[in-house]
Design an enzyme around this catalytic site. Sequence first.
Site, PDB file in Angstrom:
ATOM      1  N   GLY A 119       1.191 -10.030  -6.834  1.00 23.04           N
ATOM      2  CA  GLY A 119       2.440 -10.160  -7.624  1.00 23.04           C
ATOM      3  C   GLY A 119       3.621 -10.459  -6.818  1.00 23.04           C
ATOM      4  N   GLY A 174       0.943  -1.206   0.090  1.00 20.34           N
ATOM      5  CA  GLY A 174       0.190   0.073  -0.164  1.00 20.34           C
ATOM      6  C   GLY A 174       0.771   1.026   0.115  1.00 20.34           C
ATOM      7  N   HIS A 201      -9.302   4.894   2.703  1.00 23.80           N
ATOM      8  CA  HIS A 201      -8.031   5.278   1.937  1.00 23.80           C
ATOM      9  C   HIS A 201      -7.613   6.655   2.044  1.00 23.80           C
ATOM     10  CE1 HIS A 201      -8.692   1.280   0.289  1.00 23.80           C
ATOM     11  NE2 HIS A 201      -7.401   1.224   0.106  1.00 23.80           N
ATOM     12  N   GLY A 222      -5.100   0.512   9.805  1.00 26.70           N
ATOM     13  CA  GLY A 222      -4.124   0.003  10.679  1.00 26.70           C
ATOM     14  C   GLY A 222      -3.563  -1.337  10.802  1.00 26.70           C
ATOM     15  N   ILE A 266       1.534   3.193   6.955  1.00 24.09           N
ATOM     16  CA  ILE A 266       0.947   4.149   7.572  1.00 24.09           C
ATOM     17  C   ILE A 266       0.651   3.424   8.803  1.00 24.09           C
ATOM     18  CG2 ILE A 266       0.030   5.387   5.554  1.00 24.09           C
ATOM     19  CD1 ILE A 266      -2.654   3.878   6.389  1.00 24.09           C
ATOM     20  N   ASP A 267       0.663   2.044   8.843  1.00 24.96           N
ATOM     21  CA  ASP A 267       0.219   1.238  10.357  1.00 24.96           C
ATOM     22  C   ASP A 267       1.204   1.377  11.371  1.00 24.96           C
ATOM     23  OD1 ASP A 267      -1.527   0.710   8.203  1.00 24.96           O
ATOM     24  OD2 ASP A 267      -0.798  -1.278   8.009  1.00 24.96           O
ATOM     25  N   GLY A 299       6.541  -2.467   3.245  1.00 19.56           N
ATOM     26  CA  GLY A 299       6.220  -2.792   4.359  1.00 19.56           C
ATOM     27  C   GLY A 299       6.551  -4.174   4.752  1.00 19.56           C
ATOM     28  N   GLU A 344      -9.486  -0.836  12.246  1.00 19.02           N
ATOM     29  CA  GLU A 344     -10.149  -1.604  11.527  1.00 19.02           C
ATOM     30  C   GLU A 344      -9.987  -3.104  12.074  1.00 19.02           C
ATOM     31  OE1 GLU A 344      -8.569  -1.350   7.629  1.00 19.02           O
ATOM     32  OE2 GLU A 344      -6.503  -2.030   8.380  1.00 19.02           O
TER      33      GLU A 344
END
Length: 383
Positions: free
Chosen positions: A85, A15, A293, A193, A149-150, A125, A245
Amino acid sequence: MTSPIKRIALSTGGGDAPGLNAVIRAATLAARNRGWDVVGIRDGFNGLMNPDDYPRTGGIVELSRESVRGIVHTGGTILGTTNRGNPTKYPVQQDDGSWIEVDRSDELIAMFREREIDALVTIGGDGSLTIGHHLHERGLRVVGVPKTIDNDLEHTQSTFGFHSAVDFATECIDRLFSTATSHGRVIVVEVMGRYAGWIALHAGVASGAHAVLIPEIEFDLEPVAATISQREARGAKFSIVVVAEGACPKGGEVSVLGQAIGQAEKLGGIGQKVADGLSELTGKESRVVVLGHLIRGGSPVAYDRLLGLRFGAAAIRALEEGKDGVMVALNPPTVDYVPLSSVSKRQKLVPIDCDTMLTARDMGINFGDEMPHDFDEVWPPTV
Ligand code: F6P
């Protein structure tokens, strides 16, 4: 003795997160200033693995001083990204319609050699860093840069993108306060998150939310409802509840929207469940806002720009110093390096006794695990 570097590749995977372009700019300039060539791989590793998908622009793009000019303040990634992928588990559809996963990493490494790319800077990540570790073990020179971002990556105090997400979520919650106050409503705000509560906790505490539900603590709705009723009894007719979430009710399950082939589970939907449950328990009108998002998009805040630039430059210093199979990591006041093997497939969760949690509890923010102080004055509600 490692051979000298002439050409490196940058790749962004997973992401997107505000600050990716800052990493790309700093890494490109730092490499060019050492006389190295720099290329970017489009969409994770897809540009290298599937060049035919890029007939117009090519799957590999030259990164020049010009191509990284004026990008530090921009969101997203100029290289494109994907969370499909994974070269180590590449999804391939069979004639009968079923899917299998194929390890294409040797093929990918051969493509690096064919393009005369001496080293890879993989910016991503846990997924991209695990792939980076795998490629390093197969003989590719790799340095990882932690992005999400998490903020759920081990061994780095924070990742770039996290502060931008927290700042924006905080601004959104600030806005919801005024409308919640005007209508005397409960507003439940669901934030991203994944399985860590960093964004929910930081934005919730910074904005003054009244309850925060995070994946690290299985929650009951009763203590949250009692907190809302207690506020009502004190004259505050509105309440704000922030839900991560990945938050999970006691004895229940994490809310999953679905899972596509070769991708991680898509989390979401817990906000609506919490709002419905609180309506039922308190009799109050409860609304849900899913930030989704929105908190991943837009310009990086100054903190993330600077962290991205520091990480990008540090990745190039690492390669120059002959470091390999490492990830750059924020270890204030410096940026240092940790083995990729120590970060892949690990998750940094919120320690439930950390100072921010203690602060929140001292202020009376409810986490769905303890009834509020003096709750027996308001709970159970008398009809
Ligand atoms: O890891 C970043 C993140 O934004 C998570 O917070 C969220 O669960 C996930 O990515 C969403 O991914 P996608 O954009 O693929 O739906």
